[in-house]
Design a protein around this motif. Structure first.
Motif, PDB file in Angstrom:
ATOM      1  N   ALA A 164      -4.569 -51.584  33.270  1.00 29.56           N
ATOM      2  CA  ALA A 164      -3.138 -51.718  32.967  1.00 29.56           C
ATOM      3  C   ALA A 164      -2.697 -53.165  33.142  1.00 29.56           C
ATOM      4  CB  ALA A 164      -2.317 -50.791  33.861  1.00 29.56           C
ATOM      5  N   ALA A 165      -3.137 -53.784  34.228  1.00 27.14           N
ATOM      6  CA  ALA A 165      -2.730 -55.169  34.511  1.00 27.14           C
ATOM      7  C   ALA A 165      -3.342 -56.146  33.512  1.00 27.14           C
ATOM      8  CB  ALA A 165      -3.131 -55.539  35.942  1.00 27.14           C
ATOM      9  N   VAL A 166      -4.615 -55.925  33.176  1.00 27.43           N
ATOM     10  CA  VAL A 166      -5.275 -56.796  32.187  1.00 27.43           C
ATOM     11  C   VAL A 166      -4.602 -56.611  30.821  1.00 27.43           C
ATOM     12  CG1 VAL A 166      -7.434 -57.143  30.900  1.00 27.43           C
ATOM     13  CG2 VAL A 166      -7.485 -56.880  33.401  1.00 27.43           C
ATOM     14  N   SER A 167      -4.331 -55.359  30.459  1.00 27.79           N
ATOM     15  CA  SER A 167      -3.714 -55.078  29.152  1.00 27.79           C
ATOM     16  C   SER A 167      -2.320 -55.692  29.060  1.00 27.79           C
ATOM     17  CB  SER A 167      -3.632 -53.568  28.912  1.00 27.79           C
ATOM     18  OG  SER A 167      -4.926 -53.009  28.863  1.00 27.79           O
ATOM     19  N   ALA A 168      -1.598 -55.696  30.171  1.00 27.49           N
ATOM     20  CA  ALA A 168      -0.243 -56.254  30.181  1.00 27.49           C
ATOM     21  C   ALA A 168      -0.266 -57.783  30.225  1.00 27.49           C
ATOM     22  CB  ALA A 168       0.543 -55.714  31.379  1.00 27.49           C
ATOM     23  N   GLY A 169      -1.449 -58.357  30.385  1.00 26.15           N
ATOM     24  CA  GLY A 169      -1.571 -59.812  30.392  1.00 26.15           C
ATOM     25  C   GLY A 169      -1.020 -60.465  31.647  1.00 26.15           C
ATOM     26  N   VAL A 170      -1.185 -59.802  32.785  1.00 26.02           N
ATOM     27  CA  VAL A 170      -0.676 -60.366  34.044  1.00 26.02           C
ATOM     28  C   VAL A 170      -1.408 -61.671  34.365  1.00 26.02           C
ATOM     29  CG1 VAL A 170      -0.446 -60.009  36.538  1.00 26.02           C
ATOM     30  CG2 VAL A 170      -0.076 -58.096  34.962  1.00 26.02           C
ATOM     31  N   THR A 171      -0.632 -62.718  34.618  1.00 34.00           N
ATOM     32  CA  THR A 171      -1.220 -63.996  35.033  1.00 34.00           C
ATOM     33  C   THR A 171      -0.421 -64.559  36.207  1.00 34.00           C
ATOM     34  OG1 THR A 171       0.110 -65.167  33.386  1.00 34.00           O
ATOM     35  CG2 THR A 171      -2.155 -64.639  32.755  1.00 34.00           C
TER      36      THR A 171
END
Ligand SMILES: [Zn+2]
Ligand SMILES: [Zn+2]
Length: 353
Positions: A164-171
């Motif tokens: 979920a975090a990778v898909s949402a592009g969390v940086t």
């Protein structure tokens, strides 16, 4: 062998079933050490989604008991973790990191015989592509119960929260909203923290134990109201702009609407909650440039890296387990999760050695 058998709405029984054996040369049979009940198991348990009556459970870790003649990377006695789906590791989709869309893949515990992880043994197709070997601990040492629980969490919830975090592009430095405070939502908080989020707002329930763990995993704010009230509170926390990235970890109509409503212009909603009657507003998301990614997590893609972080002690995703039962009492594990008395139940099936 003993296996948890779904017998219809609200009924899980433990029954004797034939022990699965290698049927294809690429199969392995795993003796299950730990299994668990998933929030998604509650969909069929509650009669909301259909599942054939039979073997269930898609989250398990264990020891390789038998390998087919074409299995090359695994040996009898290896301690392994499984993702919740099997995959060959070689097709186009696997090579692109979408193992849950493998052309030879499938999901464990779909009511079949011998493919459910809530059992003493489970048959694993495409074992080389599917299973991840856990390196033995330093000589003379044993894995602690905490480490074992964290390894079990990698089979689904931690990998799913991470997806979920990778898909949402969390940086680095982002304000992240996590919709849902079940085991996946809590894992999403931990994942957002790992990826550098500066502020993490959980939109969840009023259950205090979930807030405690959310804050331990890195949440800075917890919103316990729902719908438009939750959206208002999130907007107030973000100067009216919304979150830079949103993790949708539930899948209901309301949670999906909330996820898109709290997304800032240009944000991406990383969704991993299995959609049930959820709809996405094509026009509303268009004018705000809001994106959507995600789906069933390719847990297998993330497991080697997450495994390393569990073993070096940098993450403890197993803290989501707050109830332990044995296989004979697994019906209680389902009931406790259904009644929200437990976040997630761990099921002890056999000992590692
Ligand atoms: Zn699961
Ligand atoms: Zn594949």
């Amino acid at each position: 062998m003993k296996a948890a058998i779904f017998k219809g709405k609200g009924t899980i029984a433990v029954e004797e079933r034939p022990k699965p054996t290698v049927t294809e040369p690429t199969d392995a049979v795993v003796r299950v050490v730990l299994a668990c009940v998933c929030g998604s198991d509650l969909w069929f348990y509650r009669g909301i989604s259909d599942l054939p009556h039979g073997g269930v459970g898609h989250e398990f870790i264990g020891v390789v008991d038998e390998v087919g003649s074409a299995v090359g990377d695994l040996q009898v006695g290896d301690f392994v973790i499984a993702p919740f789906s099997w995959s060959d590791g070689t097709c186009r989709n696997c090579r692109h990191g979408v193992q849950t869309a493998c052309v030879h893949g499938g999901f464990f515990g779909q009511g079949g015989d011998g493919d459910g992880g809530q059992a003493e043994f489970v048959r694993v197709p495409h074992a080389d592509g599917t299973l991840v070997t856990v390196p033995a601990p330093a000589s003379g040492e044993e894995f602690s119960d905490e480490t074992m629980a964290s390894l079990l969490a990698l089979t689904d919830v931690m990998a799913t929260g991470y997806h979920a975090a990778v898909s949402a592009g969390v940086t680095e430095g982002m304000t992240v909203a996590v919709v849902g405070d079940g085991a996946v939502g809590l894992s999403g908080v931990l994942a957002a923290k790992l990826l550098g989020a500066a502020r993490i707002v959980v939109l969840g329930s009023t259950t205090e134990s979930r807030h405690v763990l959310a804050r331990e995993y890195g949440a800075t704010d917890v919103i316990t109201v729902r719908g438009s009230e939750a959206v208002e509170q999130l907007q107030a926390l973000t100067g009216g702009f919304g979150a830079d990235a949103v993790l949708e970890c539930v899948g209901t109509k309301e949670s999906t609407e909330t996820a898109f409503a709290v997304a800032a212009a240009g944000a991406v909603v990383g969704r991993v909650g299995v959609p049930h009657d959820a709809e996405v507003d094509a026009e509303g998301t268009f004018y705000r440039n809001v994106g959507m990614r995600g789906g069933p997590a390719p847990a297998r893609a993330y497991q080697p890296d997450l495994l390393r972080q569990v073993l070096d002690g940098s993450i403890n995703p197993g803290k989501v387990f707050d109830l332990t039962t044995d296989l004979d009492s697994i019906a209680e594990a389902y009931a406790a999760m259904d009644e929200r008395r437990a976040i997630k139940a761990l099921v002890k099936v056999s000992s590692l050695r």
